[in-house]
Design an enzyme around this catalytic site. Structure first.
Site, PDB file in Angstrom:
ATOM      1  N   GLY A 115       0.935  -1.263  -0.124  1.00 28.54           N
ATOM      2  CA  GLY A 115      -0.113   0.064  -0.070  1.00 28.54           C
ATOM      3  C   GLY A 115       0.748   1.361   0.012  1.00 28.54           C
ATOM      4  N   PRO A 117       2.867   4.654   1.572  1.00 26.02           N
ATOM      5  CA  PRO A 117       3.832   4.840   2.627  1.00 26.02           C
ATOM      6  C   PRO A 117       3.316   5.300   3.869  1.00 26.02           C
ATOM      7  CG  PRO A 117       5.120   5.749   0.551  1.00 26.02           C
ATOM      8  CD  PRO A 117       3.434   5.239   0.399  1.00 26.02           C
ATOM      9  N   ARG A 118       2.322   6.236   3.837  1.00 29.06           N
ATOM     10  CA  ARG A 118       1.601   6.652   5.277  1.00 29.06           C
ATOM     11  C   ARG A 118       1.116   5.577   6.028  1.00 29.06           C
ATOM     12  NH1 ARG A 118      -3.376   7.870   6.662  1.00 29.06           N
ATOM     13  NH2 ARG A 118      -4.055   6.959   4.731  1.00 29.06           N
ATOM     14  N   VAL A 119       0.225   4.647   5.393  1.00 30.36           N
ATOM     15  CA  VAL A 119      -0.386   3.311   6.032  1.00 30.36           C
ATOM     16  C   VAL A 119       0.743   2.501   6.466  1.00 30.36           C
ATOM     17  CG1 VAL A 119      -2.042   1.734   5.923  1.00 30.36           C
ATOM     18  CG2 VAL A 119      -2.345   3.829   4.805  1.00 30.36           C
ATOM     19  N   GLY A 120       1.700   2.499   5.702  1.00 27.29           N
ATOM     20  CA  GLY A 120       2.775   1.738   6.181  1.00 27.29           C
ATOM     21  C   GLY A 120       3.596   1.823   7.457  1.00 27.29           C
ATOM     22  N   GLU A 137       5.548  -3.339   1.339  1.00 27.59           N
ATOM     23  CA  GLU A 137       5.780  -2.916  -0.141  1.00 27.59           C
ATOM     24  C   GLU A 137       5.000  -1.551  -0.298  1.00 27.59           C
ATOM     25  OE1 GLU A 137       7.133  -4.700  -2.978  1.00 27.59           O
ATOM     26  OE2 GLU A 137       8.137  -6.259  -1.445  1.00 27.59           O
TER      27      GLU A 137
END
Lengths: 393, 495
Positions: A115, A117-120, A137
């Site tokens: 998904g 980067p923010r949610v990562g 990823e």
């Protein structure tokens, strides 16, 4: 995975030093336990099932959570897949943002997330509370450098294919082009020709061209087009969530289109004076998932490969480096951590457990390490574990 | 060592070199240092193999030239016997330096991979790239080893590195901070001395890799901080390492090896056997042989043995002394607060709900927990957090394999303790609560490098690519399947 699983699962015997010559030393591949795989909406089956293959191969139980945004794919997975897999060990969870947050409160033994980067970051933070290892990823802006010396029509074909496949909604798509003004002027007609070859004069009527996933993304993309001047395409149709294959020039690097991952069928061209400036431009920004370079001169390709950092790299093509199962697929920095595909999937989802099986007897050998300590014992220590330099035969 | 107004050690090498303004410096005192190292990395200083080898050789020289100083600070911090200090913090580290230098050229090479039909004419390989600026945080129990061995991997992989020794092992911290920078390139490598508060500030910076050795509680804090920057981490943590002793077993040998593993460094090892699991019958046979091994190693009065260490500080000493209440002292039990001495101690009649069975002991106390049989031992182990190491002693290989096959742990050793981490070809790392990631030998290099898929295709030969371009057709799909497809092996396919 099926073809190779037996080999992957084998205990991997390792090189032994003098001390353990008579012992068995190997790496055992153990499953982690219960793995959680969270999928995105752009390749909703692939990006959920390919990690799952690795998790299953490595012997884990798995919970998969398809994206609620690709709702038809989500429904198919939730309704049909459980009929094929053992319900004792594999499950599908359908969940929106709130429910996913609750899901993440549980302790998992591995979390695999695809998904943005923010949610990562949120996923990794949640994983930290349970010390759960993760593979993330993510994405970014994948630069695509086009040298002056280059087969421009071929480059245009490959770039158009990579950018407009899935209507641009690929984490590995070329996000923007970097080239000189001179090359830009030569690139526009060949890009136009490639788009025409692939999708015809009216891409909206081509059966081979996709649409944007939802209204929110559509509006976001439509707004991004303001960041430059439309040189090719630019037409949109909100009813169909159609955005024509679009190329922008005179792009402002401070405009939103150059601040976020585009993830749509818009290709901005950013002009630079030369290769040096292109490299500086790339290195001043977050490290991308993929990096592309088109040139007939191998030295130019190698300059870019050697002097930048990215998840993966492809010279003179786009997307193709992820289609080879023997190459690892993963990001670096903002574009992610960890890797998978092929054997890398199996390795990602298994714990590599050092195992040493020693003899219950032969105690005399061990005496050299026991107290009471002495200089003689220390002298003996220096021989067996110390690996001799190559010049000593 | 004096402290300036902001409480930073003068040995902290870069605060003067930082260009940040006063406000930024007070809120993020390390920004200048991190930026400086990142600039060095971007400039490519650490890329050439000659550079990396020169820095590794300098590390080796540090170990050689400062050997006595190293042994002295280990003695000051832990009363570590010189033999143990030389073995764990010099010899094993030197091995890793040599191993890296010997193999770096091979490790750095582009790794060419198997190609399918489509890319037959192309170049497909994995490029080993550094991450950038790595942060390595070390613990106090093997303060030189557990800082420098990861650092070897980070340097070999081409990173710039900041190392932060533990403030708890303060003599070792001072040695590293004062001496090591003289050996390494200050543009690319730095030592930061910091307590808890300053470390928290340090972690606000963006690092490209963080390597932490310590306890799980702090491990979570580190990973959470890393998450804000999407920084990958290796966490080498700890836990309670079970040590199963079967009824059929060479008990004296087992006792020797267990005593060695438990009381080395006065028990302050993340891989030490934490507690024994055996039947009551075996416990009764084990006690005399444990007693004998302790006597053989440390004499009748271990307090007088030059080969037995001490506890790192008063806090740990008090913690350990209290833990002994969790059972009945069968061997040892004597303590001396002035010396922070705790005798090699074995406890029996241990309550599994007592603190000694709830936390990692990390000291010279070995509880014995009795079980009815192997099954119960396996259940006991699996009901708890996964340990860093798991030990099993038995003359019967089947028993060893039962334990290996039916449990989960970072590493495993049959019929010995600690030894599985002394082989550089085996990975060293935890699972679950005992950590994530691995290192030692080539695994250190791989941990600190990014494996970058690289595909270099031909600028021409466009005809081949047409099969994937729109307009799509069934014929094109059939060709794609033929070119790309991986067939299930073992079917009745025509060759």
């Amino acid at each position: 995975a099926i073809n190779n699983l037996s080999a992957w699962m084998k205990d991997e015997h390792v090189e032994k030093n003098l001390v353990v010559q008579l012992d068995s030393a190997f790496v055992r591949k153990d499953p982690y336990g219960v793995a959680l795989i969270i999928g995105p909406w752009n390749y909703p089956i692939h990006l959920l099932l390919v990690p799952m293959i690795g998790a299953i191969a490595a012997g884990n139980c798995v919970i998969i959570k398809p994206s609620e945004i690709s709702k038809y794919s989500e429904a198919l997975i939730a309704e049909m897949l459980p009929n094929y897999l053992d319900k004792d060990c594999f499950a599908v969870v359908t969940a929106g943002v709130e429910e996913t947050t609750k899901l993440l409160e549980n302790k998992f033994d591995y979390i695999f997330f695809t998904g943005n980067p923010r949610v990562g970051k949120i996923i990794m933070k949640a994983a930290a509370t349970h010390l759960t290892p993760v593979t993330l990823e993510l994405g970014g802006k994948n630069p695509c450098y086009v040298a002056d010396q280059c087969d421009l029509q071929n480059a245009a074909n490959r770039i158009v294919w990579g950018r407009f496949f899935n209507a641009g909604q690929s984490c590995i798509a070329p996000d923007y082009v970097l080239c000189t003004l001179e090359t830009q002027e030569k690139l526009l007609p060949v890009l136009r020709r490639a788009i025409n070859d692939f999708y015809g004069a009216e891409p909206k009527e081509s059966p081979d061209y996709g649409r944007i996933i939802n209204d929110k993304q559509f509006e976001r993309l439509r707004a991004l087009m303001n960041g430059g001047r439309v040189a090719i395409g630019g037409q949109t149709d909100a009813k169909e969530r159609y955005i024509a294959p679009t190329v922008l020039v005179d792009v402002s690097t401070s405009a939103p289109i150059m601040q976020e991952e585009i993830f749509g069928p818009i290709l901005p061209i950013v002009t630079v004076a030369n290769l040096e400036e292109a490299i500086d431009f790339i290195n001043a920004r977050e490290r991308p998932l993929s990096l592309y370079a088109f040139s007939c001169d191998n030295k130019v390709i190698h300059q870019l490969l050697d002097r930048t950092s990215s998840g993966g790299f492809c010279g003179n093509d786009t997307l193709m480096h992820v289609a080879l199962v023997s190459l690892p697929f993963g990001g670096i920095g903002n574009s992610g951590m960890g890797k998978y595909h092929g054997k890398f999937s199996f390795d990602t989802f298994s714990h590599h457990r050092a195992s040493l099986l020693r003899n219950a007897g032969l105690e005399a050998i061990n005496r050299v390490r026991y107290p009471p300590y002495s200089d003689q014992k220390m002298a003996l220590q220096h021989t067996p574990t110390h690996r001799l330099p190559d010049c000593i035969g | 060592m004096s402290r300036n107004d902001e409480g930073q050690e003068e040995a902290f090498v870069s605060s003067k070199a930082g260009k940040s303004d006063d406000k930024a410096t007070s809120t993020n005192p390390y920004a200048g240092l991190v930026n400086r190292l990142r600039a060095s990395w971007l400039a490519g200083k650490t890329r050439p193999i000659e550079y990396r080898i020169s820095q590794l050789e300098a590390l080796g020289r540090f170990l050689d030239e400062k050997k006595q100083s190293i042994l002295d600070v280990l003695a000051a911090d832990l009363s570590k016997p010189p033999f143990e200090g030389e073995f764990s913090d010099i010899l094993l580290v030197r091995n890793e330096v040599n191993y890296a230098i010997n193999n770096l050229s091979a490790w750095m090479k582009d790794e060419h991979v198997e190609k399918n039909l489509v890319v037959q004419l192309d170049s497909a390989f994995v490029r080993k790239d550094p991450y950038g600026v790595a942060l390595i945080i070390g613990p106090w129990n093997y303060p030189i080893h557990l800082l420098l061995v990861p650092m070897i991997g980070a340097i070999a992989a081409g990173n710039c590195v900041i190392i932060k020794p533990s403030e708890i092992s303060k003599y070792s911290e001072a040695l590293i901070a004062e001496m090591l920078p003289n050996y390494l390139d200050k543009d690319c490598f730095a030592v930061v001395t910091a307590g808890v508060e300053e470390t928290t500030k340090l972690l606000e910076n963006k690092f490209d890799y963080i390597f932490f050795t310590g306890n799980p509680r702090v491990g979570k804090i580190i990973m959470k901080a890393a998450a804000t920057h999407l920084t990958p981490v290796t966490l080498e943590l700890g836990g309670k390492n079970p040590c199963y002793v079967a009824d059929q077993c060479d008990l004296q040998n087992a006792a020797n090896r267990i005593v060695w593993g438990r009381f080395f460094n006065a028990g302050q090892s993340c891989i030490a056997p934490d507690y024994v699991l055996c039947t009551l019958e075996t416990q009764e046979k084990l006690l005399p042989v444990l007693r004998r091994a302790i006597n053989d190693f440390y004499g009748a009065e271990p307090k007088e043995s030059p080969d037995y260490g001490r506890i790192i500080n008063d806090k740990q000493f008090e913690r350990l002394r209290a833990l002994m209440n969790g059972g009945r002292v069968a061997i040892g039990g004597q303590t001396d607060a002035k010396e922070r001495y705790i005798a090699p101690t074995v406890l029996v009649d241990v309550s599994t709900s007592a603190p000694i069975m709830q936390e990692e002991i990390f000291g010279p106390i070995l509880p014995i927990v009795t079980v009815a049989n192997l099954e119960e031992a396996i259940d006991f182990i699996n009901a708890r957090e996964r340990p860093l190491s798991l030990y099993a002693f038995s003359c019967d290989n089947k028993v060893i394999h039962q334990l290996l096959d039916r449990t989960s742990s970072g590493g495993f050793c049959g019929n010995d303790t600690l030894m599985h981490v002394a082989l550089v070809s085996l990975p060293f790392g935890g699972i679950g609560n005992s950590g994530m990631g691995k290192y030692h030998g080539k695994f250190s290099f791989d941990t600190f490098s990014h494996h970058r898929a690289s595909l270099l295709r031909n600028a021409g030969l466009e005809a081949i690519n047409r099969v994937r371009y729109p307009p799509y057709s069934d014929q094109k799909m059939a060709l794609l399947i033929a070119a790309f497809g991986v067939k299930r092996r073992g079917g009745c396919t025509l060759l």
